[in-house]
Design a protein around this motif. Structure first.
Motif, PDB file in Angstrom:
ATOM      1  N   ALA A 147     -24.953 -64.829  46.325  1.00  0.00           N
ATOM      2  CA  ALA A 147     -26.046 -64.543  45.401  1.00  0.00           C
ATOM      3  C   ALA A 147     -26.975 -63.506  46.020  1.00  0.00           C
ATOM      4  O   ALA A 147     -27.688 -63.794  46.979  1.00  0.00           O
ATOM      5  CB  ALA A 147     -26.806 -65.823  45.090  1.00  0.00           C
ATOM      6  N   ASN A 148     -26.959 -62.302  45.459  1.00  0.00           N
ATOM      7  CA  ASN A 148     -27.740 -61.204  46.023  1.00  0.00           C
ATOM      8  C   ASN A 148     -29.131 -61.138  45.382  1.00  0.00           C
ATOM      9  O   ASN A 148     -29.563 -60.105  44.892  1.00  0.00           O
ATOM     10  CB  ASN A 148     -26.995 -59.876  45.827  1.00  0.00           C
ATOM     11  N   ASN A 149     -29.789 -62.279  45.342  1.00  0.00           N
ATOM     12  CA  ASN A 149     -31.154 -62.336  44.819  1.00  0.00           C
ATOM     13  C   ASN A 149     -31.808 -63.602  45.360  1.00  0.00           C
ATOM     14  O   ASN A 149     -31.142 -64.483  45.903  1.00  0.00           O
ATOM     15  CB  ASN A 149     -31.154 -62.362  43.294  1.00  0.00           C
ATOM     16  N   GLU A 150     -33.121 -63.656  45.202  1.00  0.00           N
ATOM     17  CA  GLU A 150     -33.864 -64.825  45.681  1.00  0.00           C
ATOM     18  C   GLU A 150     -34.372 -65.690  44.536  1.00  0.00           C
ATOM     19  O   GLU A 150     -35.074 -66.666  44.757  1.00  0.00           O
ATOM     20  CB  GLU A 150     -35.049 -64.354  46.533  1.00  0.00           C
ATOM     21  N   LYS A 151     -34.003 -65.341  43.323  1.00  0.00           N
ATOM     22  CA  LYS A 151     -34.502 -66.060  42.159  1.00  0.00           C
ATOM     23  C   LYS A 151     -33.583 -67.226  41.826  1.00  0.00           C
ATOM     24  O   LYS A 151     -32.368 -67.061  41.736  1.00  0.00           O
ATOM     25  CB  LYS A 151     -34.584 -65.097  40.969  1.00  0.00           C
TER      26      LYS A 151
ATOM     27  N   ALA B 148     -19.519 -73.296  48.363  1.00  0.00           N
ATOM     28  CA  ALA B 148     -20.545 -72.741  49.249  1.00  0.00           C
ATOM     29  C   ALA B 148     -21.404 -71.771  48.451  1.00  0.00           C
ATOM     30  O   ALA B 148     -20.893 -71.028  47.608  1.00  0.00           O
ATOM     31  CB  ALA B 148     -19.902 -72.032  50.435  1.00  0.00           C
ATOM     32  N   TRP B 149     -22.707 -71.804  48.732  1.00  0.00           N
ATOM     33  CA  TRP B 149     -23.655 -70.923  48.046  1.00  0.00           C
ATOM     34  C   TRP B 149     -24.408 -70.132  49.109  1.00  0.00           C
ATOM     35  O   TRP B 149     -25.177 -70.695  49.883  1.00  0.00           O
ATOM     36  CB  TRP B 149     -24.619 -71.744  47.197  1.00  0.00           C
ATOM     37  N   ASN B 150     -24.180 -68.840  49.146  1.00  0.00           N
ATOM     38  CA  ASN B 150     -24.795 -67.975  50.149  1.00  0.00           C
ATOM     39  C   ASN B 150     -25.821 -67.068  49.486  1.00  0.00           C
ATOM     40  O   ASN B 150     -25.474 -66.326  48.562  1.00  0.00           O
ATOM     41  CB  ASN B 150     -23.731 -67.109  50.833  1.00  0.00           C
ATOM     42  N   GLU B 151     -27.057 -67.126  49.936  1.00  0.00           N
ATOM     43  CA  GLU B 151     -28.089 -66.219  49.438  1.00  0.00           C
ATOM     44  C   GLU B 151     -28.140 -65.025  50.386  1.00  0.00           C
ATOM     45  O   GLU B 151     -28.563 -65.143  51.536  1.00  0.00           O
ATOM     46  CB  GLU B 151     -29.430 -66.946  49.352  1.00  0.00           C
ATOM     47  N   VAL B 152     -27.686 -63.874  49.901  1.00  0.00           N
ATOM     48  CA  VAL B 152     -27.352 -62.743  50.780  1.00  0.00           C
ATOM     49  C   VAL B 152     -28.253 -61.540  50.565  1.00  0.00           C
ATOM     50  O   VAL B 152     -27.941 -60.441  51.022  1.00  0.00           O
ATOM     51  CB  VAL B 152     -25.870 -62.352  50.583  1.00  0.00           C
ATOM     52  N   PHE B 153     -29.374 -61.746  49.883  1.00  0.00           N
ATOM     53  CA  PHE B 153     -30.240 -60.631  49.521  1.00  0.00           C
ATOM     54  C   PHE B 153     -30.658 -59.810  50.735  1.00  0.00           C
ATOM     55  O   PHE B 153     -30.748 -58.586  50.670  1.00  0.00           O
ATOM     56  CB  PHE B 153     -31.471 -61.166  48.784  1.00  0.00           C
TER      57      PHE B 153
ATOM     58  N   LEU C 157     -22.598 -59.033  55.396  1.00  0.00           N
ATOM     59  CA  LEU C 157     -22.031 -59.691  54.225  1.00  0.00           C
ATOM     60  C   LEU C 157     -20.524 -59.477  54.158  1.00  0.00           C
ATOM     61  O   LEU C 157     -19.770 -60.412  53.855  1.00  0.00           O
ATOM     62  CB  LEU C 157     -22.714 -59.179  52.954  1.00  0.00           C
ATOM     63  N   ALA C 158     -20.072 -58.255  54.425  1.00  0.00           N
ATOM     64  CA  ALA C 158     -18.627 -57.988  54.383  1.00  0.00           C
ATOM     65  C   ALA C 158     -17.892 -58.857  55.405  1.00  0.00           C
ATOM     66  O   ALA C 158     -16.826 -59.420  55.107  1.00  0.00           O
ATOM     67  CB  ALA C 158     -18.360 -56.507  54.642  1.00  0.00           C
ATOM     68  N   ALA C 159     -18.452 -58.975  56.605  1.00  0.00           N
ATOM     69  CA  ALA C 159     -17.816 -59.796  57.638  1.00  0.00           C
ATOM     70  C   ALA C 159     -17.758 -61.254  57.204  1.00  0.00           C
ATOM     71  O   ALA C 159     -16.759 -61.954  57.452  1.00  0.00           O
ATOM     72  CB  ALA C 159     -18.564 -59.651  58.959  1.00  0.00           C
ATOM     73  N   ARG C 160     -18.810 -61.728  56.543  1.00  0.00           N
ATOM     74  CA  ARG C 160     -18.829 -63.117  56.095  1.00  0.00           C
ATOM     75  C   ARG C 160     -17.777 -63.364  55.010  1.00  0.00           C
ATOM     76  O   ARG C 160     -17.073 -64.377  55.019  1.00  0.00           O
ATOM     77  CB  ARG C 160     -20.223 -63.468  55.575  1.00  0.00           C
TER      78      ARG C 160
ATOM     79  N   GLY D  71     -21.844 -50.895  48.826  1.00  0.00           N
ATOM     80  CA  GLY D  71     -21.490 -50.708  50.232  1.00  0.00           C
ATOM     81  C   GLY D  71     -20.605 -51.814  50.758  1.00  0.00           C
ATOM     82  O   GLY D  71     -19.748 -51.585  51.622  1.00  0.00           O
ATOM     83  N   VAL D  72     -20.787 -53.026  50.253  1.00  0.00           N
ATOM     84  CA  VAL D  72     -19.925 -54.151  50.650  1.00  0.00           C
ATOM     85  C   VAL D  72     -18.534 -53.964  50.055  1.00  0.00           C
ATOM     86  O   VAL D  72     -17.516 -54.108  50.748  1.00  0.00           O
ATOM     87  CB  VAL D  72     -20.538 -55.484  50.194  1.00  0.00           C
ATOM     88  N   LEU D  73     -18.466 -53.653  48.776  1.00  0.00           N
ATOM     89  CA  LEU D  73     -17.165 -53.448  48.135  1.00  0.00           C
ATOM     90  C   LEU D  73     -16.404 -52.304  48.781  1.00  0.00           C
ATOM     91  O   LEU D  73     -15.174 -52.351  48.891  1.00  0.00           O
ATOM     92  CB  LEU D  73     -17.360 -53.166  46.645  1.00  0.00           C
ATOM     93  N   ALA D  74     -17.120 -51.271  49.214  1.00  0.00           N
ATOM     94  CA  ALA D  74     -16.464 -50.133  49.858  1.00  0.00           C
ATOM     95  C   ALA D  74     -15.770 -50.555  51.152  1.00  0.00           C
ATOM     96  O   ALA D  74     -14.769 -49.946  51.549  1.00  0.00           O
ATOM     97  CB  ALA D  74     -17.482 -49.037  50.151  1.00  0.00           C
TER      98      ALA D  74
END
Length: 619
Positions: free
Chosen positions: A279-283, A297-302, A309-312, A334-337
């Motif tokens: 989840a790339n947000n804090e909301k 698993a729920w990762n807050e990655v903002f 993030l890519a390594a994770r 950038g992560v998808l790349a």
């Protein structure tokens, strides 16, 4: 202006520093520079406890705490530092940003105001004042602060970018695009500005899908060239084994993406899939809490870097990474790349190509991407049988109201889209309808970001186009239940174009209100066609040119059409509930089978490459 926040007094004792602390501190700095924040914080915390008066140690500790989301602890450290150095503008700025993220908005404003008092010409202090007004929806005030930044530094990239965002939100796309291009002239690798320049061109009156595709491919190639790319993964390429699917999105809350993903997650039981959220947000909202249990698993990655993030994602052994943002706000191109998963899929949150070489698939349907338009995607197009997404009916929605025209004696058209979608081309079509249907009325309910000034501006544009002021109402947004109930005030929804509605059109159908849509080229332009087709309402509600759109609206405004409309309205909720647009169980079966086929295809390619002696699995 409020008085400055009270600052805790600094301790008076100064114990001797531990031996070799500089080496420990330098190592923490190195780890932080490599985005290894957790290791840096673990190393630094004991030192921070031993050296409460060493500003460099305390400040870096606070920075690392903030990067880990431990904002309240960071605030305490920065307040202590500020007590010892009350004129330090950087500390004041850090405190302001931390308080803003903690929703302590008044305190944040006080800190930012203090920074301006301390250094009236400091661009960062002025920028922060603009940003806090922007976040509160006070757009004109925000722009005024950014103008003060430009008076000091005409080439300030962040102020230029923020200003562009403000103009885009207000529908002033010519100015927004000018500012995005100024950002890129200064920083050609500003990926977010490039993505926003692409994304916002979808709002233009006549966007070019071919040009947007070319721009996306150029950006995708640039992202791939400047990113380290994984060429192997911690997964086995067995076509029928259970899958680990990662979902990368900034919109897992009360947002169209959240509404469309909810039903799929609820019907995933028994599908041999493990879901992992990034989840790339804090909301977090009620919808977030409803869908979170579906994930293992729920990762807050903002705040995570692209590398982190890519390594994770790779270490989580993700087989298929679903990207739900594309070029939209909160994207992680950038992560998808970096290609952290062997299979990456573009779906749901965007309506065009990512242009990234490492994203192999896009999920579509027969209407939104017909075969002649496949070449606009760098990804291979995979089609669901009926619709590319399925809507979850709103919780506790009001009952469908009777057709308002029968009691009011005139048809009321409605449009509940964001203001940016109501462009001059749409207004011109509505003016033609108004001229030929003189009794018809309009109710326009604006998106959540609209200001009173924006609404006044739209009203002026409608009048200038020839629609009398007593024939329409431009209204402010409402909280969700009242918003749904307000569909009882309109008879027919008029779609915008070439950027049609999505969630609003689905919600309108659930509330018994059909949407008259105009289909144009491109996945986005065909969205209204896709929705009405999936709802089983293609006949009479999909138009393919503006004349047909106007003619059909005029016909609906005639009294002779109202009885049929009223009958259709009474039966609509039951009808659409069984359609592909709302049948989440059917959609889930179709979706999981399609994704399994995407995985099977990837496995076949790996086997084929291996048989040819080509090293490295690259499906």
């Amino acid at each position: 202006m409020s008085s400055a926040p009270s600052i805790p007094s600094a301790p008076s004792t100064h114990p001797a520093p531990p031996a070799g602390w500089q080496a420990t501190f330098s190592e923490a700095v190195r780890l932080q520079s490599e985005n290894r924040w957790e290791q840096a914080l673990t190393l630094l915390l004991p030192l921070a406890e031993q050296m409460p008066h060493e500003a460099s140690v305390q400040n870096l500790t606070a920075v690392l705490l903030a990067q880990h989301g431990r904002l309240a602890e960071a605030v305490v450290l920065w307040q202590r530092l500020l007590a010892a150095d009350p004129g330090n503008v950087a500390l004041v700025a850090n405190l302001g940003r931390a308080c803003w993220m903690l929703e302590r908005k008044q305190q944040a404003l006080e800190y930012f105001s203090l920074a301006v008092q301390l250094q009236p010409q400091d661009p960062l202090a002025l920028l922060n004042m603009g940003a806090i007004h922007q976040g509160e929806g006070r757009f004109e005030e925000a722009l005024a602060w950014y103008e003060r930044v430009f008076a000091v530094d005409p080439h300030h990239v962040q102020a230029l970018f923020n200003s562009a965002q403000l103009h885009a939100d207000a529908g002033r796309f010519t100015r927004a695009h000018e500012l995005y291009r100024r950002v890129l002239a200064i920083d050609s690798k500003h990926v977010i500005a490039q993505a926003q320049l692409i994304f916002t061109q979808h709002y233009l009156e006549h966007p070019s899908p071919a040009q947007l595709s070319a721009l996306a491919r150029r950006l995708g190639a640039q992202c791939a060239a400047q990113s380290p790319v994984f060429s192997n993964w911690l997964v086995s390429f067995e076509p029928e084994r259970p899958l680990r699917i990662g979902l990368l999105s900034a919109d897992l809350h009360d947002h169209p993406v959240g509404y469309f993903i909810e039903g799929l997650l609820a019907h995933s039981a028994g599908k041999e899939v493990t879901w992992i959220a990034y989840a790339n947000n804090e909301k977090r909202t009620a919808l977030t809490e409803r869908i979170a249990p579906a994930f293992s698993a729920w990762n807050e990655v903002f705040r995570w870097s692209d590398d982190q993030l890519a390594a994770r994602i790779r270490s989580d052994r993700i087989d298929i990474l679903l990207d739900l943002s594309g070029m939209g706000s909160g994207h992680r191109l950038g992560v998808l790349a970096r290609r952290p998963a062997p299979v990456q899929v573009n779906w749901l949150g965007y309506f065009g190509t990512t242009g990234l070489p490492g994203v192999q698939a896009v999920i579509a349907d027969p209407r939104c991407v017909p075969e002649p338009e496949e070449h606009w995607f760098s990804e291979r197009v995979w089609r669901l049988p009926s619709t590319r997404y399925c809507f979850t009916p709103p919780k506790n929605a009001p009952e469908v109201a009777e057709l308002p025209a029968l009691r009011q004696g005139a048809l009321t058209f409605g449009c509940f889209q964001t203001l940016a979608k109501i462009n001059p081309r749409v207004i011109a079509a509505w003016a033609r309808i108004a001229q030929r249907a003189p009794q018809a009325r309009w109710r326009i309910r604006c998106g959540v970001k609209s200001s009173e000034e924006d609404r006044r501006s739209l009203a002026q544009r409608l009048v200038q186009a020839g629609i009398a002021a007593d024939r329409f109402k431009v209204e402010a947004p409402l909280e969700r239940q009242r918003y749904l109930a307000s569909y009882g005030e309109i008879d027919v929804a008029l779609d915008t174009f070439p950027y049609p509605g999505g969630t609003t059109s689905a919600e309108a159908l659930w509330m018994g209100v059909p949407t008259l849509t105009l289909s144009t080229p491109g996945m986005l332009g065909r969205q209204g066609e896709q929705i009405m087709g999936a709802a089983g309402m293609a006949e009479n509600w999909i138009c393919f040119d503006e004349d047909a759109y106007v003619d059909r609206a005029v016909a609906l405004a005639q009294r002779s059409a109202w009885l049929a409309l009223a009958e259709q309205r009474r039966a609509m909720r039951e009808q659409v509930a069984g359609s592909a647009l709302f049948d989440n169980a059917r959609f889930s079966r179709d979706w999981h089978e399609l994704v399994r086929n995407i995985w099977r295809d990837a496995c076949e390619q790996v086997i084929s490459r291996s048989s040819q002696g080509i090293s490295g699995p690259k499906p």
